[in-house]
Enzyme design. Structure first.
Site, PDB file in Angstrom:
ATOM      1  N   LYS A  51      -1.096  -6.248  -8.053  1.00  0.00           N
ATOM      2  CA  LYS A  51      -1.364  -7.438  -7.242  1.00  0.00           C
ATOM      3  C   LYS A  51      -2.790  -7.948  -7.516  1.00  0.00           C
ATOM      4  O   LYS A  51      -3.040  -9.144  -7.593  1.00  0.00           O
ATOM      5  CB  LYS A  51      -1.194  -7.058  -5.771  1.00  0.00           C
ATOM      6  CG  LYS A  51      -1.851  -7.950  -4.768  1.00  0.00           C
ATOM      7  CD  LYS A  51      -0.977  -9.126  -4.469  1.00  0.00           C
ATOM      8  CE  LYS A  51      -1.433  -9.974  -3.319  1.00  0.00           C
ATOM      9  NZ  LYS A  51      -2.825 -10.037  -3.054  1.00  0.00           N
TER      10      LYS A  51
ATOM     11  N   GLY B 291      -2.737  -1.384  -7.201  1.00  0.00           N
ATOM     12  CA  GLY B 291      -1.669  -2.371  -7.272  1.00  0.00           C
ATOM     13  C   GLY B 291      -1.976  -3.405  -8.349  1.00  0.00           C
ATOM     14  O   GLY B 291      -3.124  -3.844  -8.492  1.00  0.00           O
TER      15      GLY B 291
ATOM     16  N   SER C 137      -2.798  -8.256   3.064  1.00  0.00           N
ATOM     17  CA  SER C 137      -3.384  -8.185   4.413  1.00  0.00           C
ATOM     18  C   SER C 137      -3.839  -9.568   4.862  1.00  0.00           C
ATOM     19  O   SER C 137      -3.928  -9.843   6.054  1.00  0.00           O
ATOM     20  CB  SER C 137      -4.575  -7.231   4.418  1.00  0.00           C
ATOM     21  OG  SER C 137      -4.171  -5.965   3.949  1.00  0.00           O
TER      22      SER C 137
ATOM     23  N   HIS D 132       0.836  -1.206   0.000  1.00  0.00           N
ATOM     24  CA  HIS D 132       0.000   0.000   0.000  1.00  0.00           C
ATOM     25  C   HIS D 132       0.874   1.260   0.000  1.00  0.00           C
ATOM     26  O   HIS D 132       0.603   2.226  -0.705  1.00  0.00           O
ATOM     27  CB  HIS D 132      -0.894   0.038   1.248  1.00  0.00           C
ATOM     28  CG  HIS D 132      -1.824  -1.120   1.393  1.00  0.00           C
ATOM     29  ND1 HIS D 132      -1.684  -2.074   2.377  1.00  0.00           N
ATOM     30  CD2 HIS D 132      -2.924  -1.488   0.688  1.00  0.00           C
ATOM     31  CE1 HIS D 132      -2.652  -2.968   2.286  1.00  0.00           C
ATOM     32  NE2 HIS D 132      -3.423  -2.645   1.259  1.00  0.00           N
TER      33      HIS D 132
END
Ligand code: AMP
Length: 285
Positions: free
Chosen positions: A155, A153, A192, A35
């Protein structure tokens, strides 16, 4: 300077008085270096960065981890302040709504429906309605914050494409920038949800990045190697912990790669109820 805003009313007032151009980073909090890499990039380019921390109920299915999703606002603010110390002349507005009604007031009955293939396949076919929930909250935050540029992101590669499509289809004047995946030294992509893993599972989770790098090597940037890579994937998928491991066109997510100049390897490996996402892109010739 870091300013924390908890209500939408307050956010609107602050935004109305903002003259500078603005960048935006949406998150669900429980911040890590992934982040922060988005925030760092935004601060490098913009004087003012809005950063939202909101666990969006609309993007979780009824059996998903909305209730147990880690909420760590105090730690998050400390991480943001540590970055603020690097960018002393910049302004970070953290929008952390104190409850979901700030985003979805009573009677709120609008939603963005993401139509078409990009949203119904892969994550979309497993998490029904997920991308509608993502698009609805991102659109709502875009409306409130009106940024010039927003950072996401890679990701969450499919999410990144869904948001790019939304901005194009709705002609929103916002640049969508995708940022590289930040990983642990082990190769595990920061997430997370990694904290749901036991130490044995953390080791097992390395299968994910190791596998996509192995397939990348087989492809070796050459289109003619794709069938060999696909064969290897069939073998790998015998391990039932894979939700999916697929090679798709990097822009359209089509399975037909005959015209592709860039492909993406998209994978989800599941350890108990924790789904770990990873991906990479390969230019082919
Ligand atoms: P989340 O809080 O998980 O919704 O993520 C907020 C933003 O951070 C999304 O755009 C994610 O794709 C991005 N993000 C999450 N993990 C990483 C990572 N390891 N590297 C880069 N960006 C990430």
């Amino acid at each position: 300077m870091v300013l924390v805003v908890e209500t939408t009313q307050n956010l609107i007032e602050i935004r109305q008085n903002e003259k500078a151009s603005i960048a935006f980073v949406p998150t669900m909090g429980n911040l890590h270096q992934g982040h922060l890499s988005l925030l760092r990039e935004a601060l490098t380019k913009f004087e003012v960065v809005y950063f939202s921390i909101f666990v969006n109920p609309k993007q979780f299915g009824p059996k998903e981890d909305f209730n147990r999703y880690p909420r760590t606002l105090v730690d998050d603010l400390n991480l943001i302040k540590s970055l603020d110390a690097e960018f002393t002349t910049k302004k970070i507005i953290v929008f952390a709504p104190k409850n979901p009604e700030e985003i979805y007031p009573p009677g709120f009955n609008h939603s963005i429906s993401v139509l078409g293939d990009v949203s119904n396949i892969l994550e979309g076919s497993i998490r029904h309605g997920h991308f509608d929930g993502v698009a609805t909250v991102v659109h709502r935050l875009f409306e409130l914050i009106k940024p010039q540029e927003a950072y996401f992101g890679l990701k969450d590669y499919q999410q990144f494409l869904v948001i790019k499509h939304m901005v194009k289809d709705l002609a929103l004047p916002i640049i969508i920038t995708g940022m590289p995946i930040i990983r642990e030294d082990s190769g595990l992509a920061l997430s997370s949800r990694n904290q749901y893993l036991s130490s044995e599972e953390r080791t097992e989770a390395l299968t994910l990045s190791k596998t996509i790098w192995r397939i990348e090597k087989i492809i070796n940037r050459k289109k003619e190697n794709l069938p060999k890579a696909q064969e290897e994937i069939i073998n790998i998928l015998k391990d039932e912990k894979w939700n999916y491991l697929e090679i798709r066109d990097a822009d359209t997510l089509n399975q037909d790669l005959s015209q592709s100049k860039r492909v993406t390897l998209l994978a989800v490996y599941q350890l108990r109820s924790t789904r770990l996402l990873d991906n990479l892109q390969v230019t082919i010739s």
